[in-house]
Design a protein around this motif. Structure first.
Motif, PDB file in Angstrom:
ATOM      1  N   MET A   1       0.830  -1.193   0.000  1.00  0.00           N
ATOM      2  CA  MET A   1       0.000   0.000   0.000  1.00  0.00           C
ATOM      3  C   MET A   1       0.871   1.251   0.000  1.00  0.00           C
ATOM      4  O   MET A   1       1.840   1.349   0.754  1.00  0.00           O
ATOM      5  CB  MET A   1      -0.915   0.023   1.232  1.00  0.00           C
ATOM      6  CG  MET A   1      -1.960  -1.067   1.247  1.00  0.00           C
ATOM      7  SD  MET A   1      -2.867  -1.107   2.806  1.00  0.00           S
ATOM      8  CE  MET A   1      -3.582   0.521   2.810  1.00  0.00           C
ATOM      9  N   ILE A   2       0.542   2.224  -0.885  1.00  0.00           N
ATOM     10  CA  ILE A   2       1.312   3.456  -0.934  1.00  0.00           C
ATOM     11  C   ILE A   2       0.890   4.374   0.189  1.00  0.00           C
ATOM     12  O   ILE A   2       1.711   4.969   0.890  1.00  0.00           O
ATOM     13  CB  ILE A   2       1.119   4.134  -2.302  1.00  0.00           C
ATOM     14  CG1 ILE A   2       1.660   3.238  -3.421  1.00  0.00           C
ATOM     15  CG2 ILE A   2       1.808   5.492  -2.329  1.00  0.00           C
ATOM     16  CD1 ILE A   2       1.383   3.751  -4.816  1.00  0.00           C
ATOM     17  N   ASN A   3      -0.420   4.516   0.390  1.00  0.00           N
ATOM     18  CA  ASN A   3      -0.949   5.383   1.431  1.00  0.00           C
ATOM     19  C   ASN A   3      -1.341   4.554   2.648  1.00  0.00           C
ATOM     20  O   ASN A   3      -1.768   3.413   2.517  1.00  0.00           O
ATOM     21  CB  ASN A   3      -2.169   6.142   0.908  1.00  0.00           C
ATOM     22  CG  ASN A   3      -1.838   7.037  -0.264  1.00  0.00           C
ATOM     23  OD1 ASN A   3      -0.837   7.748  -0.229  1.00  0.00           O
ATOM     24  ND2 ASN A   3      -2.665   6.997  -1.304  1.00  0.00           N
ATOM     25  N   PRO A   4      -1.209   5.122   3.850  1.00  0.00           N
ATOM     26  CA  PRO A   4      -1.623   4.367   5.041  1.00  0.00           C
ATOM     27  C   PRO A   4      -3.123   4.146   5.053  1.00  0.00           C
ATOM     28  O   PRO A   4      -3.903   4.939   4.506  1.00  0.00           O
ATOM     29  CB  PRO A   4      -1.167   5.273   6.192  1.00  0.00           C
ATOM     30  CG  PRO A   4      -1.118   6.640   5.604  1.00  0.00           C
ATOM     31  CD  PRO A   4      -0.698   6.459   4.176  1.00  0.00           C
ATOM     32  N   ALA A   5      -3.541   3.065   5.687  1.00  0.00           N
ATOM     33  CA  ALA A   5      -4.970   2.776   5.785  1.00  0.00           C
ATOM     34  C   ALA A   5      -5.705   3.833   6.596  1.00  0.00           C
ATOM     35  O   ALA A   5      -6.891   4.081   6.370  1.00  0.00           O
ATOM     36  CB  ALA A   5      -5.168   1.397   6.400  1.00  0.00           C
ATOM     37  N   PHE A   6      -5.006   4.459   7.542  1.00  0.00           N
ATOM     38  CA  PHE A   6      -5.595   5.496   8.385  1.00  0.00           C
ATOM     39  C   PHE A   6      -4.764   6.767   8.255  1.00  0.00           C
ATOM     40  O   PHE A   6      -3.546   6.733   8.440  1.00  0.00           O
ATOM     41  CB  PHE A   6      -5.648   5.042   9.842  1.00  0.00           C
ATOM     42  CG  PHE A   6      -6.508   3.824  10.054  1.00  0.00           C
ATOM     43  CD1 PHE A   6      -7.884   3.934  10.156  1.00  0.00           C
ATOM     44  CD2 PHE A   6      -5.939   2.563  10.137  1.00  0.00           C
ATOM     45  CE1 PHE A   6      -8.680   2.814  10.338  1.00  0.00           C
ATOM     46  CE2 PHE A   6      -6.723   1.437  10.318  1.00  0.00           C
ATOM     47  CZ  PHE A   6      -8.101   1.565  10.418  1.00  0.00           C
ATOM     48  N   ASP A   7      -5.411   7.884   7.949  1.00  0.00           N
ATOM     49  CA  ASP A   7      -4.676   9.132   7.771  1.00  0.00           C
ATOM     50  C   ASP A   7      -4.351   9.757   9.129  1.00  0.00           C
ATOM     51  O   ASP A   7      -4.722   9.231  10.191  1.00  0.00           O
ATOM     52  CB  ASP A   7      -5.445  10.102   6.870  1.00  0.00           C
ATOM     53  CG  ASP A   7      -6.790  10.547   7.450  1.00  0.00           C
ATOM     54  OD1 ASP A   7      -7.002  10.413   8.676  1.00  0.00           O
ATOM     55  OD2 ASP A   7      -7.627  11.034   6.665  1.00  0.00           O
ATOM     56  N   ALA A   8      -3.683  10.900   9.107  1.00  0.00           N
ATOM     57  CA  ALA A   8      -3.201  11.530  10.344  1.00  0.00           C
ATOM     58  C   ALA A   8      -4.345  11.888  11.283  1.00  0.00           C
ATOM     59  O   ALA A   8      -4.242  11.726  12.505  1.00  0.00           O
ATOM     60  CB  ALA A   8      -2.382  12.772  10.003  1.00  0.00           C
ATOM     61  N   GLU A   9      -5.455  12.387  10.726  1.00  0.00           N
ATOM     62  CA  GLU A   9      -6.592  12.760  11.568  1.00  0.00           C
ATOM     63  C   GLU A   9      -7.158  11.554  12.301  1.00  0.00           C
ATOM     64  O   GLU A   9      -7.448  11.614  13.509  1.00  0.00           O
ATOM     65  CB  GLU A   9      -7.677  13.403  10.712  1.00  0.00           C
ATOM     66  CG  GLU A   9      -8.919  13.795  11.496  1.00  0.00           C
ATOM     67  CD  GLU A   9     -10.006  14.390  10.619  1.00  0.00           C
ATOM     68  OE1 GLU A   9     -11.104  14.671  11.154  1.00  0.00           O
ATOM     69  OE2 GLU A   9      -9.774  14.567   9.409  1.00  0.00           O
ATOM     70  N   ASN A  10      -7.303  10.432  11.595  1.00  0.00           N
ATOM     71  CA  ASN A  10      -7.860   9.244  12.227  1.00  0.00           C
ATOM     72  C   ASN A  10      -6.866   8.579  13.170  1.00  0.00           C
ATOM     73  O   ASN A  10      -7.279   8.009  14.186  1.00  0.00           O
ATOM     74  CB  ASN A  10      -8.343   8.273  11.150  1.00  0.00           C
ATOM     75  CG  ASN A  10      -9.667   8.698  10.556  1.00  0.00           C
ATOM     76  OD1 ASN A  10     -10.719   8.416  11.099  1.00  0.00           O
ATOM     77  ND2 ASN A  10      -9.600   9.433   9.442  1.00  0.00           N
ATOM     78  N   ARG A  11      -5.592   8.668  12.874  1.00  0.00           N
ATOM     79  CA  ARG A  11      -4.590   8.156  13.816  1.00  0.00           C
ATOM     80  C   ARG A  11      -4.637   8.939  15.126  1.00  0.00           C
ATOM     81  O   ARG A  11      -4.500   8.377  16.215  1.00  0.00           O
ATOM     82  CB  ARG A  11      -3.198   8.203  13.201  1.00  0.00           C
ATOM     83  CG  ARG A  11      -3.018   7.270  12.015  1.00  0.00           C
ATOM     84  CD  ARG A  11      -1.561   7.034  11.672  1.00  0.00           C
ATOM     85  NE  ARG A  11      -0.830   8.240  11.322  1.00  0.00           N
ATOM     86  CZ  ARG A  11      -0.733   8.746  10.096  1.00  0.00           C
ATOM     87  NH1 ARG A  11      -1.366   8.158   9.083  1.00  0.00           N
ATOM     88  NH2 ARG A  11      -0.023   9.828   9.859  1.00  0.00           N
ATOM     89  N   ALA A  12      -4.850  10.257  15.032  1.00  0.00           N
ATOM     90  CA  ALA A  12      -4.948  11.074  16.244  1.00  0.00           C
ATOM     91  C   ALA A  12      -6.183  10.709  17.055  1.00  0.00           C
ATOM     92  O   ALA A  12      -6.134  10.648  18.300  1.00  0.00           O
ATOM     93  CB  ALA A  12      -4.978  12.554  15.865  1.00  0.00           C
ATOM     94  N   LEU A  13      -7.307  10.470  16.378  1.00  0.00           N
ATOM     95  CA  LEU A  13      -8.518  10.046  17.083  1.00  0.00           C
ATOM     96  C   LEU A  13      -8.285   8.727  17.814  1.00  0.00           C
ATOM     97  O   LEU A  13      -8.706   8.550  18.970  1.00  0.00           O
ATOM     98  CB  LEU A  13      -9.672   9.900  16.093  1.00  0.00           C
ATOM     99  CG  LEU A  13     -10.233  11.185  15.484  1.00  0.00           C
ATOM    100  CD1 LEU A  13     -11.212  10.854  14.367  1.00  0.00           C
ATOM    101  CD2 LEU A  13     -10.904  12.038  16.555  1.00  0.00           C
TER     102      LEU A  13
END
Length: 286
Positions: A1-13
């Motif tokens: 996968m090139i992009n993470p499954a969870f973006d920065a906003e969701n990782r923070a949540l």
């Protein structure tokens, strides 16, 4: 996968609530080719048939597992006709297939910087893929893993309960599970108000804390969900401590309830493992 499954906003949540609270997140793999029905038919034929569980899905919230009926179809035919056959299926341990092992690792890698400082090294990474007919019910149950359920196709209502609430689940019921009992749990309508229902649509994900009881009702379309799970030293020790308490209760004692994270339950865990080792060595059967 090139992009993470969870973006920065969701990782923070996720960071704000992990490990002991549920939260709905957004993920980026709803269109992943490995999670299409066609790919899942192929996967089901590569894995051990014993690792595919399926049955009819017209079930009450609480049900004796011995009363659940099979659908009379093969595994591939169940998936092919899932829209019409009224079934529920889980393909277990998908990490035994190299492509799905990589997908599981890819999904969890973006969350590792949150998970490991909080609960330690991620252990026993496992993946489970659920394929369900419209209106299917997954009965009230609990699971021992840290879990994030990613909705891929269709929608479902996921009703989750506190991981520790004696009005929902007694210590004795926790202990029964850790002494080899089935994951399905007794249901009482009076517990309903304790639950919180999350509507999951493609691209949604739900963090399910260790052993938080839950039940699920599918929407009007076929549902595919990908459950990414892991264990921690803490979760294993909590399980051991519950097992020891269950053994103590069997001989008439009233043990103190097991403590939740961050308590490590170390003494009970060591004692339980010693007892299980002795049972193995000396052929003791519970």
């Amino acid at each position: 996968m090139i992009n993470p499954a969870f973006d920065a906003e969701n990782r923070a949540l996720f960071t704000a609530i992990y490990p002991d609270l549920p939260i709905k997140l957004r993920h980026s793999i709803a269109d992943h080719q490995l999670l299409s029905l066609e790919s899942l038919i192929d996967l089901s034929q590569r894995l051990n048939p014993a690792d595919v569980e399926y049955n009819v899905a017209d079930l009450p919230i609480g049900v004796d597992p011995d009363l659940i009926k099979q659908n009379g179809l093969s595994i591939p035919d169940t998936i092919r006709s899932i829209e019409d056959n009224g079934s529920w299926m889980v393909i277990k341990f998908v990490e035994n297939d190299p492509a799905y092992k990589k997908l599981l690792a890819d999904v969890l890698d973006s969350l590792r910087p949150t998970i490991e400082p909080a609960t330690g090294k991620m252990l026993t990474l496992q993946g489970f893929i659920f394929i369900s007919s419209p209106g299917a019910v997954t009965p009230f149950h609990m699971d021992p893993e840290h879990n994030i359920l990613l909705q891929i196709r269709g929608e479902k209502d996921f009703t989750i309960f506190p991981a520790v609430d004696p009005d929902v689940l007694s210590d004795a019921e926790h202990e029964r599970y850790h002494l080899g009992g089935h994951r399905n749990l007794p249901w009482r309508d009076a517990m309903a108000a304790k639950g919180t229902t999350h509507r999951l649509t493609p691209g949604d994900a739900l963090h399910v804390p260790v052993k938080a009881p839950h039940w699920i009702k599918n929407g009007p379309e076929v549902s595919i969900s990908f459950s990414v799970t892991w264990r921690s030293l803490w979760s294993y020790r909590e399980a051991d401590a519950r097992g020891l308490n269950g053994l103590m209760r069997q001989i008439g004692l009233s043990p103190r309830g097991t403590r939740r994270f961050p308590h490590q339950n170390l003494a009970k865990s060591v004692a339980y493992r010693a007892i299980r080792k002795a049972q193995s060595v000396f052929g003791v059967v519970r």
